[in-house]
Design a protein around this motif. Structure first.
Motif, PDB file in Angstrom:
ATOM      1  N   SER A   1      49.505  35.679  33.297  1.00  0.00           N
ATOM      2  CA  SER A   1      48.766  35.089  34.416  1.00  0.00           C
ATOM      3  C   SER A   1      47.547  35.932  34.770  1.00  0.00           C
ATOM      4  CB  SER A   1      49.681  34.957  35.629  1.00  0.00           C
ATOM      5  OG  SER A   1      50.750  34.091  35.346  1.00  0.00           O
ATOM      6  N   ASN A   2      46.455  35.233  35.048  1.00  0.00           N
ATOM      7  CA  ASN A   2      45.178  35.862  35.443  1.00  0.00           C
ATOM      8  C   ASN A   2      44.687  36.878  34.420  1.00  0.00           C
ATOM      9  OD1 ASN A   2      44.930  34.438  37.892  1.00  0.00           O
ATOM     10  ND2 ASN A   2      46.338  35.850  38.875  1.00  0.00           N
ATOM     11  N   THR A   3      44.790  36.545  33.149  1.00  0.00           N
ATOM     12  CA  THR A   3      44.353  37.431  32.081  1.00  0.00           C
ATOM     13  C   THR A   3      43.228  36.763  31.296  1.00  0.00           C
ATOM     14  OG1 THR A   3      46.616  38.223  31.910  1.00  0.00           O
ATOM     15  CG2 THR A   3      45.148  38.784  30.113  1.00  0.00           C
ATOM     16  N   THR A   4      42.147  37.483  31.120  1.00  0.00           N
ATOM     17  CA  THR A   4      40.988  36.935  30.411  1.00  0.00           C
ATOM     18  C   THR A   4      41.335  36.568  28.970  1.00  0.00           C
ATOM     19  OG1 THR A   4      39.553  38.297  31.775  1.00  0.00           O
ATOM     20  CG2 THR A   4      38.599  37.371  29.778  1.00  0.00           C
ATOM     21  N   THR A   5      42.187  37.356  28.347  1.00  0.00           N
ATOM     22  CA  THR A   5      42.558  37.099  26.949  1.00  0.00           C
ATOM     23  C   THR A   5      43.108  35.695  26.791  1.00  0.00           C
ATOM     24  OG1 THR A   5      43.061  39.429  26.651  1.00  0.00           O
ATOM     25  CG2 THR A   5      43.977  37.902  25.034  1.00  0.00           C
ATOM     26  N   TRP A   6      44.037  35.314  27.665  1.00  0.00           N
ATOM     27  CA  TRP A   6      44.656  33.996  27.551  1.00  0.00           C
ATOM     28  C   TRP A   6      43.737  32.894  28.043  1.00  0.00           C
ATOM     29  CZ3 TRP A   6      48.144  33.923  24.142  1.00  0.00           C
ATOM     30  CH2 TRP A   6      48.902  35.063  23.906  1.00  0.00           C
ATOM     31  N   SER A   7      42.762  33.248  28.873  1.00  0.00           N
ATOM     32  CA  SER A   7      41.756  32.274  29.294  1.00  0.00           C
ATOM     33  C   SER A   7      40.846  31.882  28.139  1.00  0.00           C
ATOM     34  CB  SER A   7      40.902  32.840  30.426  1.00  0.00           C
ATOM     35  OG  SER A   7      41.691  33.129  31.546  1.00  0.00           O
TER      36      SER A   7
ATOM     37  N   ILE B   1      49.096  25.352  28.103  1.00  0.00           N
ATOM     38  CA  ILE B   1      49.912  26.234  28.942  1.00  0.00           C
ATOM     39  C   ILE B   1      49.310  27.629  28.989  1.00  0.00           C
ATOM     40  CG2 ILE B   1      52.157  27.387  29.091  1.00  0.00           C
ATOM     41  CD1 ILE B   1      53.383  24.740  28.047  1.00  0.00           C
ATOM     42  N   TRP B   2      48.890  28.144  27.839  1.00  0.00           N
ATOM     43  CA  TRP B   2      48.278  29.473  27.802  1.00  0.00           C
ATOM     44  C   TRP B   2      47.002  29.523  28.636  1.00  0.00           C
ATOM     45  CZ3 TRP B   2      48.703  30.397  21.830  1.00  0.00           C
ATOM     46  CH2 TRP B   2      50.037  30.653  21.502  1.00  0.00           C
ATOM     47  N   ALA B   3      46.204  28.464  28.549  1.00  0.00           N
ATOM     48  CA  ALA B   3      44.960  28.418  29.323  1.00  0.00           C
ATOM     49  C   ALA B   3      45.255  28.392  30.820  1.00  0.00           C
ATOM     50  CB  ALA B   3      44.134  27.202  28.915  1.00  0.00           C
ATOM     51  N   LEU B   4      46.219  27.573  31.226  1.00  0.00           N
ATOM     52  CA  LEU B   4      46.565  27.498  32.642  1.00  0.00           C
ATOM     53  C   LEU B   4      47.110  28.835  33.153  1.00  0.00           C
ATOM     54  CD1 LEU B   4      48.162  23.939  32.834  1.00  0.00           C
ATOM     55  CD2 LEU B   4      45.910  24.662  33.673  1.00  0.00           C
ATOM     56  N   GLN B   5      47.866  29.522  32.324  1.00  0.00           N
ATOM     57  CA  GLN B   5      48.341  30.848  32.721  1.00  0.00           C
ATOM     58  C   GLN B   5      47.182  31.841  32.794  1.00  0.00           C
ATOM     59  OE1 GLN B   5      51.426  31.572  29.817  1.00  0.00           O
ATOM     60  NE2 GLN B   5      53.018  31.094  31.316  1.00  0.00           N
ATOM     61  N   GLY B   6      46.291  31.781  31.838  1.00  0.00           N
ATOM     62  CA  GLY B   6      45.149  32.694  31.841  1.00  0.00           C
ATOM     63  C   GLY B   6      44.232  32.484  33.025  1.00  0.00           C
ATOM     64  N   PHE B   7      44.080  31.215  33.447  1.00  0.00           N
ATOM     65  CA  PHE B   7      43.230  30.914  34.597  1.00  0.00           C
ATOM     66  C   PHE B   7      43.932  31.156  35.924  1.00  0.00           C
ATOM     67  CE2 PHE B   7      41.147  27.781  31.540  1.00  0.00           C
ATOM     68  CZ  PHE B   7      40.144  28.663  31.213  1.00  0.00           C
ATOM     69  N   GLY B   8      45.244  31.452  35.879  1.00  0.00           N
ATOM     70  CA  GLY B   8      45.981  31.751  37.103  1.00  0.00           C
ATOM     71  C   GLY B   8      46.581  30.543  37.781  1.00  0.00           C
ATOM     72  N   VAL B   9      46.541  29.381  37.132  1.00  0.00           N
ATOM     73  CA  VAL B   9      47.131  28.179  37.721  1.00  0.00           C
ATOM     74  C   VAL B   9      48.657  28.264  37.671  1.00  0.00           C
ATOM     75  CG1 VAL B   9      47.302  25.660  37.524  1.00  0.00           C
ATOM     76  CG2 VAL B   9      45.117  26.807  37.113  1.00  0.00           C
ATOM     77  N   LEU B  10      49.194  28.729  36.552  1.00  0.00           N
ATOM     78  CA  LEU B  10      50.636  28.946  36.417  1.00  0.00           C
ATOM     79  C   LEU B  10      50.911  30.434  36.611  1.00  0.00           C
ATOM     80  CD1 LEU B  10      51.442  26.764  33.269  1.00  0.00           C
ATOM     81  CD2 LEU B  10      51.834  26.190  35.653  1.00  0.00           C
ATOM     82  N   GLN B  11      51.635  30.760  37.641  1.00  0.00           N
ATOM     83  CA  GLN B  11      51.917  32.152  37.980  1.00  0.00           C
ATOM     84  C   GLN B  11      53.293  32.566  37.473  1.00  0.00           C
ATOM     85  OE1 GLN B  11      49.850  34.326  39.524  1.00  0.00           O
ATOM     86  NE2 GLN B  11      48.253  32.760  39.542  1.00  0.00           N
ATOM     87  N   GLY B  12      53.601  33.839  37.594  1.00  0.00           N
ATOM     88  CA  GLY B  12      54.931  34.341  37.277  1.00  0.00           C
ATOM     89  C   GLY B  12      55.088  34.819  35.854  1.00  0.00           C
ATOM     90  N   SER B  13      54.002  35.156  35.199  1.00  0.00           N
ATOM     91  CA  SER B  13      54.049  35.604  33.820  1.00  0.00           C
ATOM     92  C   SER B  13      53.081  36.773  33.654  1.00  0.00           C
ATOM     93  CB  SER B  13      53.646  34.458  32.890  1.00  0.00           C
ATOM     94  OG  SER B  13      53.408  34.921  31.586  1.00  0.00           O
ATOM     95  N   PRO B  14      53.367  37.675  32.726  1.00  0.00           N
ATOM     96  CA  PRO B  14      52.383  38.729  32.450  1.00  0.00           C
ATOM     97  C   PRO B  14      51.060  38.173  31.914  1.00  0.00           C
ATOM     98  CG  PRO B  14      54.507  39.294  31.485  1.00  0.00           C
ATOM     99  CD  PRO B  14      54.612  37.893  32.000  1.00  0.00           C
TER     100      PRO B  14
END
Length: 68
Positions: free
Chosen positions: A36-42, A21-34
């Motif tokens: 999302s699209n963050t290198t740290t979580w990627s 879940i964290w990876a998908l949020q970091g890559f921007g697949v799951l939106q709606g979270s702080p």
């Protein structure tokens, strides 16, 4: 049967799911979270998922070896 291996297996699966879940949020697949699209979580996401898979696989192997 040792319940410790079953609990460790469940913990490993949960850690892997959180990492996914964290990876998908970091890559921007799951939106709606702080997150999302963050290198740290990627970076943190896949590492956490890998750790969870390793824990689950090791627990499963020990569980299977104990049943023989």
């Amino acid at each position: 049967m040792n319940r410790g291996y079953v609990v460790t297996l469940a913990v490993g699966v949960l850690v892997a799911l959180f990492g996914l879940i964290w990876a998908l949020q970091g890559f921007g697949v799951l939106q709606g979270s702080p997150m999302s699209n963050t290198t740290t979580w990627s970076v943190i996401g896949p590492i956490t998922a890998l750790i969870g898979v390793v824990i689950a696989v090791l627990s499963w192997r020990r569980f299977r070896a104990g049943r023989r």
